[in-house]
Design an enzyme around this catalytic site. Structure first.
Site, PDB file in Angstrom:
ATOM      1  N   GLY A 171       0.831  -1.206   0.000  1.00 32.16           N
ATOM      2  CA  GLY A 171       0.000   0.000   0.000  1.00 32.16           C
ATOM      3  C   GLY A 171       0.861   1.250   0.000  1.00 32.16           C
ATOM      4  O   GLY A 171       0.575   2.229  -0.702  1.00 32.16           O
ATOM      5  N   ASP A 172       1.927   1.225   0.762  1.00 28.78           N
ATOM      6  CA  ASP A 172       2.882   2.335   0.794  1.00 28.78           C
ATOM      7  C   ASP A 172       3.842   2.302  -0.390  1.00 28.78           C
ATOM      8  O   ASP A 172       4.077   3.318  -1.038  1.00 28.78           O
ATOM      9  CB  ASP A 172       3.722   2.262   2.072  1.00 28.78           C
ATOM     10  CG  ASP A 172       2.934   2.587   3.319  1.00 28.78           C
ATOM     11  OD1 ASP A 172       2.762   3.771   3.611  1.00 28.78           O
ATOM     12  OD2 ASP A 172       2.481   1.653   4.006  1.00 28.78           O
TER      13      ASP A 172
END
Lengths: 399, 399
Positions: A171-172
C-alpha cells in the site's frame, strides 16, 4: 557498496519531510540514482520508523532499510524560526516531498501555494492515504486499510478462502514508486520550461492501478473475482504443487512447455493425452490434470524436482522463505542483497537497486544517517548559518 | 476521458516491442503522461495478450486494460526488410523497450550494441525475468515464478498457513514500474549530456526490492519470517476482525486511536485497562484484546461499524471486492475508474492514472489500438514509405 553519490540524478536536490515508508521509499529510489536527499526530521524524535523494532545496537533495522544514501537534518516546523529556515531551504532545492495527512502543510503555512511563491520552480510532491481531494481526503490511512479498500486483498488468498493481506506494505511502496515516476516526469517538464508544479499521489489510487485484469474480468463477465489461491486464472498448469517435501511452483505457459513438463516428470503419456493437449482443455480438465501431476511429484523432494525441471527448461521455483532469498545465487549475482557499513551497527543487510543502468549506474554508498547527522553542513551550505547560530538553534530546540 | 496526448513527456517517443504485462505497463505509465508510444507487434498475431480472455466483442479485455493511449504497428523482425525498417524507426525514437528473453534481440541483430551505433542517443530498456546477467539469465520466467522465488509469497498467507500468491501479477507490474523510473532517469541524463544508455530490469530483482522489513527482520533476529495473515508485525490492533456480517480491517496505529476505537465500540473500559494501555502491552496481550474486541464487533454488521469508526476517526475499511472498488466514492472522485470509448467494443472500463500533476496532468485519450492500426501514418511519417511500398510490405507479410 559504492563510494560516492552517482547516477543520472546528481543534479537533483530533494528536501524530504516524509516518515515511515511511502515517501521514504520514493526518496530512496531517487537517492539510489544519485539525487541529493536531505531528510528533514522532527528534533529529538525523528522519523517514527526510527522507533520500529527490531533494533541492531539500538538502531532500527526498519529505518536503516529504507533510508540509505540520505542526509538527515532536524527542524521544528511549528516554531517561527523553523518555518523561516524551511523557506530558506525551499529556495535551494528542486523537490519537496511530504506525506503528512492532507491539510497539515497548510496549517504549518508551508503548503505548495506558499512555497511556490518563494520558489516558482519547486516540484512539490505529496503522498497521502486517499489523496488531496475527495470525500475521504482528510482521513488517516495505513497500508492495511488501502490494501483492504483498494481491492488487492479481495483477490488474494486460498481459493474459496478468506481475503489475505500482502505480506509487505505494498500500500505504501506502490504509492512511493508512482511518486518517484511523477517527480522525474515533472523534472523533465521543469528543465524544458522552467515551471514547477504540484504532484498528488494517493495510496488508495495506487492500489487500484495495480489490480491488473481483475477490473476487466469483472466488468466484462459480471462475475466478482475472489481469491484465486496459487493458480493462474487462464493458464494451466500454473500453480503450486505438493511434492515429497515442500510445495513447488510450476508454470507451463504453453503447449511446448507442457510437453517438456510431462517428459521431465517421467509421464510422457500425459503429453499425448487428448484431455490435456491444449491450454483450454487443460483448463477444462484441470482437476484431473492436477491429480495426475501430483502423483508423479509426490515421488521426489521439491529441490530434486526443481533441478530436473530447470534442466528441462520448464519454469519452476521453490517457494523461498527470506533466508533462501538471501542465499539465492541469481539474486546475489545481481547485487540485490547489499551489505552496508553503518557507523554504529556495523554490517547491515539491505535490498539492492533494481534499476540497472549501463552508463550512469546508481550506487549504495552510505548507510542511513543518524538523526540530525548533517545539520552542520546542510545549514551552513544552504542557509549560510554560522556555527554560533547553529548552536543557538540547537539550544532552543529548533534543530 | 481526455481528448489528446498531453502531459510532461510529450517530447518522448518510444518504440515498444513488449508483450503481455511488464513492458506494456511501463509503456502505459509513460503514455499516460504524454509520451508517444508506438507498439510494435508481430504481423497477424500481435501481442500474446490480445488472445487472453475474457473478450468483449472479440477484443481482449486484458489487452485493452494495459494498452490505452498507444499506437500499434506490425513488423516481422525476422525478415531482412523488417530488420531494416526497425533500424530506420530506431533512428527516429528516444526509447526502445523490449521484454523478450535475454539473447533474443541479439539473435535478431537488433540488440543495444547494434542499435546504439545507428542512434547513440537511444535509451534501450529491457525487462526480463531474471535480468541480462547471472546464472538464471536465459531462463523463462512468469509472474508466479518470481513471486515464489523472490520471497513475497513466503510472507503472504494466513498466519501459520501456506504461502499465497498475490492476486494480481505484481511480479510483472513492479518490474514495469521500476523500468518507467529508470527510463525517465536515463532521459534526464540524455537531455543533459546527449548520451543514451542501456537499462536492465529484472522481475526477480524487483520482487526483492519490495520485501520491506522482512529482510531486516530476518538478518537482525535470525528468525525466518513466515505468512503473517492480516495482522501487522508491530502495531496492535492492526488486523481484520469478524463482525455480525463480513470482516472489517481496523488499524489503530497509536494510543490515541486505541482510545477512540474503544469509545466508538462502546467499551471505554478497555481504554483504561492496564493490559492494553500501550502498543507493546497490546502486542503482549494481543489474544485477549482481540477476543474482547470481537465480542463487541459481533453485535453489528460490518458496514454499520465502518460508519461508526469513520465518524470517530478510526482508520478502518471493509475488505472490498472488485465491484465495491468500482463503486467506492473516493475512488470515483479521484477518476481512478475510467470509461473509454473503444471503436469496436464501445464503453470499456479501465483503471485511471494514479500520478496527479497540477500543471501537466496526463490523460487517457484513446482506447487500445487494433493490431496495426497505425501502420500507415507511422511508416509514412517516420520511415518515409509510400502507400505503394506499404501495400507491398503488407502483401509480403512484413507488416
Amino acid at each position: 557498496m559504492g563510494t560516492c553519490r552517482q547516477g543520472p540524478l546528481t543534479d537533483i536536490r530533494i528536501l524530504d519531510l516524509t516518515r515511515v515508508l511511502s515517501g521514504p521509499y520514493t526518496a530512496m529510489m531517487l537517492a539510489d540514482l544519485g539525487a541529493e536527499v536531505i531528510k528533514l526530521e522532527q528534533p529529538k524524535i525523528g522519523d517514527d520508523s526510527r522507533h520500529f523494532g527490531p533494533f541492531s545496537n539500538e538502531e532500527s533495522a526498519y529505518f536503516m532499510s529504507v533510508n540509505r544514501n540520505k542526509k538527515s537534518i532536524t527542524l521544528n516546523l511549528k516554531s517561527p524560526e523553523g518555518k523561516e529556515l524551511f523557506k530558506t531551504l525551499a529556495g535551494q532545492v528542486d523537490v519537496i516531498l511530504e506525506n503528512f495527512r492532507p491539510g497539515t502543510m497548510e496549517k504549518l503555512g508551508l503548503d505548495y501555494k506558499t512555497i511556490s511563491q518563494i520558489n516558482p520552480k519547486i516540484i512539490y510532491a505529496s503522498i497521502s492515504g486517499f489523496g488531496q481531494t475527495g470525500p475521504y481526503s482528510r482521513r488517516a490511512a495505513y497500508d492495511g486499510i488501502v490494501q483492504a479498500m483498494g481491492g488487492i486483498m479481495g483477490i488474494t488468498g486460498e481459493k474459496g478462502g478468506k481475503p489475505v493481506k500482502i505480506g509487505s506494505s505494498i500500500g505504501d511502496i506502490i504509492a512511493g514508486m508512482f511518486c518517484a515516476t511523477g517527480i522525474l516526469a515533472a523534472y523533465i517538464h521543469l528543465k524544458k520550461t522552467g515551471e514547477g508544479q504540484y504532484i498528488d499521489v494517493a495510496m488508495l489510487d495506487s492500489q487500484v492501478a495495480i489490480l491488473e485484469n481483475a477490473i476487466s474480468r469483472y466488468t466484462v463477465t459480471g462475475k466478482v473475482p475472489g481469491p484465486t489461491g496459487n493458480t493462474h486464472t487462464s493458464i494451466f498448469p500454473f500453480e503450486t504443487f505438493p511434492t515429497k517435501t515442500e510445495d513447488i511452483m510450476i508454470a507451463a505457459g504453453n503447449d511446448v512447455l507442457w510437453c517438456k513438463l510431462c517428459d521431465a516428470l517421467g509421464c510422457p503419456e500425459l503429453a499425448e493425452d487428448e484431455r490435456f493437449c491444449s491450454n483450454p482443455k487443460r483448463g477444462f480438465n484441470h482437476d484431473e490434470m492436477f491429480a495426475l501431476l501430483c502423483l508423479r511429484l509426490a515421488e521426489k523432494p521439491a529441490e530434486e524436482w526443481a533441478a530436473i525441471l530447470d534442466k528441462a527448461g520448464v519454469p519452476c521455483s521453490l517457494i523461498n522463505t527470506i533466508d533462501k532469498v538471501l542465499e539465492n545465487e541469481q539474486i546475489q549475482s545481481r547485487d540485490m542483497i547489499v551489505e552496508v557499513d553503518h557507523p554504529i551497527v556495523g554490517k547491515n543487510v539491505i535490498a539492492g537497486i533494481p534499476i540497472k543502468m549501463s552508463l550512469t549506474p546508481g550506487s549504495i554508498y552510505k548507510a542511513a544517517p543518524s538523526l540530525g547527522a548533517d545539520n552542520s553542513n546542510v545549514y551552513q551550505e544552504l542557509a549560510g548559518l554560522s556555527v554560533r547560530q547553529l548552536d543557538d538553534l540547537k539550544k532552543s530546540g529548533i534543530i
